[in-house]
Design a protein around this motif. Structure first.
Motif, PDB file in Angstrom:
ATOM      1  N   GLU A  41       0.576  -1.522  -0.207  1.00  0.00           N
ATOM      2  CA  GLU A  41       0.269   0.449   0.028  1.00  0.00           C
ATOM      3  C   GLU A  41       1.089   1.350   0.066  1.00  0.00           C
ATOM      4  O   GLU A  41       1.659   1.322   0.452  1.00  0.00           O
ATOM      5  CB  GLU A  41      -0.635   0.010   0.990  1.00  0.00           C
ATOM      6  CG  GLU A  41      -1.713  -1.155   1.258  1.00  0.00           C
ATOM      7  CD  GLU A  41      -2.595  -1.109   1.992  1.00  0.00           C
ATOM      8  OE1 GLU A  41      -4.521  -1.215   1.827  1.00  0.00           O
ATOM      9  OE2 GLU A  41      -3.364  -0.198   3.659  1.00  0.00           O
ATOM     10  N   ILE A  67       0.400   5.538   0.498  1.00  0.00           N
ATOM     11  CA  ILE A  67      -0.696   6.258   1.363  1.00  0.00           C
ATOM     12  C   ILE A  67       0.056   7.768   0.313  1.00  0.00           C
ATOM     13  O   ILE A  67       1.032   7.969   0.441  1.00  0.00           O
ATOM     14  CB  ILE A  67       0.042   7.070   2.937  1.00  0.00           C
ATOM     15  CG1 ILE A  67      -0.238   5.328   3.391  1.00  0.00           C
ATOM     16  CG2 ILE A  67      -0.474   7.497   3.298  1.00  0.00           C
ATOM     17  CD1 ILE A  67      -0.220   5.216   4.753  1.00  0.00           C
ATOM     18  N   VAL A 125      -0.740   3.932   8.547  1.00  0.00           N
ATOM     19  CA  VAL A 125      -0.028   3.112   8.745  1.00  0.00           C
ATOM     20  C   VAL A 125      -0.379   1.968   9.072  1.00  0.00           C
ATOM     21  O   VAL A 125      -0.299   1.715  10.556  1.00  0.00           O
ATOM     22  CB  VAL A 125       1.416   3.762   9.428  1.00  0.00           C
ATOM     23  CG1 VAL A 125       3.028   2.159   9.288  1.00  0.00           C
ATOM     24  CG2 VAL A 125       1.966   4.816   7.758  1.00  0.00           C
ATOM     25  N   THR A 140       1.420  -0.945   4.757  1.00  0.00           N
ATOM     26  CA  THR A 140       2.417   0.183   4.104  1.00  0.00           C
ATOM     27  C   THR A 140       3.724   0.281   3.506  1.00  0.00           C
ATOM     28  O   THR A 140       4.685  -0.230   4.291  1.00  0.00           O
ATOM     29  CB  THR A 140       2.252   1.560   5.008  1.00  0.00           C
ATOM     30  OG1 THR A 140       0.658   1.446   5.538  1.00  0.00           O
ATOM     31  CG2 THR A 140       2.266   2.225   4.805  1.00  0.00           C
ATOM     32  N   ILE A 189       9.482   2.166   5.918  1.00  0.00           N
ATOM     33  CA  ILE A 189       8.403   2.608   4.226  1.00  0.00           C
ATOM     34  C   ILE A 189       9.085   3.173   3.698  1.00  0.00           C
ATOM     35  O   ILE A 189      10.520   4.048   4.070  1.00  0.00           O
ATOM     36  CB  ILE A 189       7.634   3.255   5.194  1.00  0.00           C
ATOM     37  CG1 ILE A 189       6.448   2.596   6.038  1.00  0.00           C
ATOM     38  CG2 ILE A 189       6.520   4.005   4.039  1.00  0.00           C
ATOM     39  CD1 ILE A 189       5.278   3.107   7.033  1.00  0.00           C
TER      40      ILE A 189
END
Length: 399
Positions: free
Chosen positions: A130, A132, A180, A184, A218
């Motif tokens: 994912e 963001i 998160v 993520t 991340i």
């Protein structure tokens, strides 16, 4: 051909995907452009930040001319000399280590999305995919970058959109941290949102985001397609904040007017891409690379960037003086020569009034006048622009 004849032919043969103004630009030099009927304009749109060195900069023009006489295109099956040289120049002037070249900002962002997912899957497993992004962002028009763009108006009519994107308000750390999770793989944002209304990230926010990324494994992606390459008075916008991205994308100004895009990454991240994982037939072609190399050598110069900062501060001050005079100006914001004037009224009539007076400006988000002049703009041209803008604001105020 006249403006009218070009317009009529265009309406008959060109697909209706743009809300175009009723004239055609046919010539440009420096900060000035001329339409097909010979009318002159001061260009404070600059091809939406593409013409960073103005129109037909002699150094860029000569680089294109020389390269066009040697080799216009060859496949990335072979090494390309100006491509290697431009990659070296970008790496040596940034915090990133490797470059992939594309044809546009959307392609560069598409590459960044693919690289982030490939890196995460290699290092953390299939469940980490994912990305963001920030509300009011703009990352491109391909299906993936359109989905990354957190503005619903751009999504309408194109469902189903690709999975794996989530959105949070810009500069809202608590909302971001709450979203998160173990899925993520990346946080993607523009350090200064352009299309979304010229909103800059807050320094403390970016530092907290960087720390969160490091703690959770991340990647941090900065989309500098519009705000990079000297637009803010530094070569890259991230330099204002002291926060380094893992991946950064560039386009618009990079080619000095020629279509180009680039995705840069740290060594460890870039290593996730292997031959066959990503490619572009035209990306990194000799002609675009020669133009990009010539333009970047000029823009990366410290004296050039210092002048952008000085002219930008001068222009911003002039706009702030207008804000004291006109009550419907809510805020003046931005950095360097990416400046926005937020209005409490729609800005379309002001744009049209400036157009009639020989000044090209742009309005985004209905109420934000956006100024993206060529970085070579002089203070005298800023004064001319402010005078025309003031006249147009007066007209609106008087109804």
């Amino acid at each position: 051909m006249s403006n009218q004849s070009i317009l009529e032919l265009g309406q008959k043969y060109v697909m209706n995907t743009y809300g175009r103004l009723p004239f055609a630009l046919v010539e440009g030099k420096g900060t000035k452009v001329w339409d097909a009927d010979g009318k002159e304009y001061i260009d404070f749109v600059a091809g939406l930040a593409v013409n960073a060195l103005g129109h037909c900069h002699p150094v860029v023009t000569e680089a294109i001319r020389e390269q066009a006489g040697k080799l216009v295109h060859c496949s990335n099956l072979y090494w390309i000399e100006p491509q290697v040289q431009l990659a070296q120049l970008l790496v040596e002037n940034s915090c990133l280590d490797k470059v992939f070249f594309a044809n546009s900002g959307a392609e560069a962002n598409e590459a960044a999305i693919k690289l982030a997912r490939k890196f995460a899957k290699l290092h953390y497993g299939e469940q980490k995919y994912e990305i963001i992004t920030m509300r009011q962002s703009f990352h491109g028009r391909t299906l993936a970058t359109l989905t990354a763009t957190a503005q619903e108006k751009f999504h309408k009519g194109f469902a189903p959109l690709p999975e794996g994107f989530k959105y949070v308000p810009f500069n809202d750390y608590d909302s971001l941290a709450a979203l998160v999770n173990e899925h993520t793989c990346a946080i993607m944002m523009e350090p200064i949102q352009g299309e979304g209304g010229v909103y800059a990230a807050q320094g403390d926010y970016l530092h907290k985001v960087k720390k969160l990324c490091q703690e959770k494994g991340i990647l941090l992606i900065f989309d500098e397609v519009q705000c990079g390459m000297g637009r803010t008075g530094k070569l890259f916008a991230y330099e204002h904040f002291g926060v380094e991205p893992d991946i950064m994308t560039l386009a618009k100004a990079l080619g000095g007017g020629v279509a180009i895009g680039a995705m840069l990454a740290k060594d460890k991240v870039a290593a996730a891409f292997q031959p066959g994982d990503h490619a572009s037939t035209f990306g990194g072609n000799p002609l675009a690379m020669a133009a990009g190399l010539a333009a970047t050598k000029i823009i990366a110069d410290g004296k050039f960037l210092a002048k952008v900062q000085e002219t930008g501060a001068y222009f911003k001050n002039k706009l702030e003086l207008l804000a004291q005079k006109f009550s419907f100006i809510q805020e003046v914001r931005g950095e360097g020569l990416i400046l926005g004037v937020e209005l409490t009224i729609p800005g379309g009539d002001i744009v049209n009034s400036c157009l009639e007076k020989g000044l090209l400006i742009n309005c985004t988000n209905q109420t934000v006048l956006r100024f993206l002049p060529p970085l070579i703009v002089e203070k005298t041209e800023v004064e001319q622009t402010v005078e025309i803008l003031s006249q147009s604001l007066n007209e609106v105020q008087e109804g």
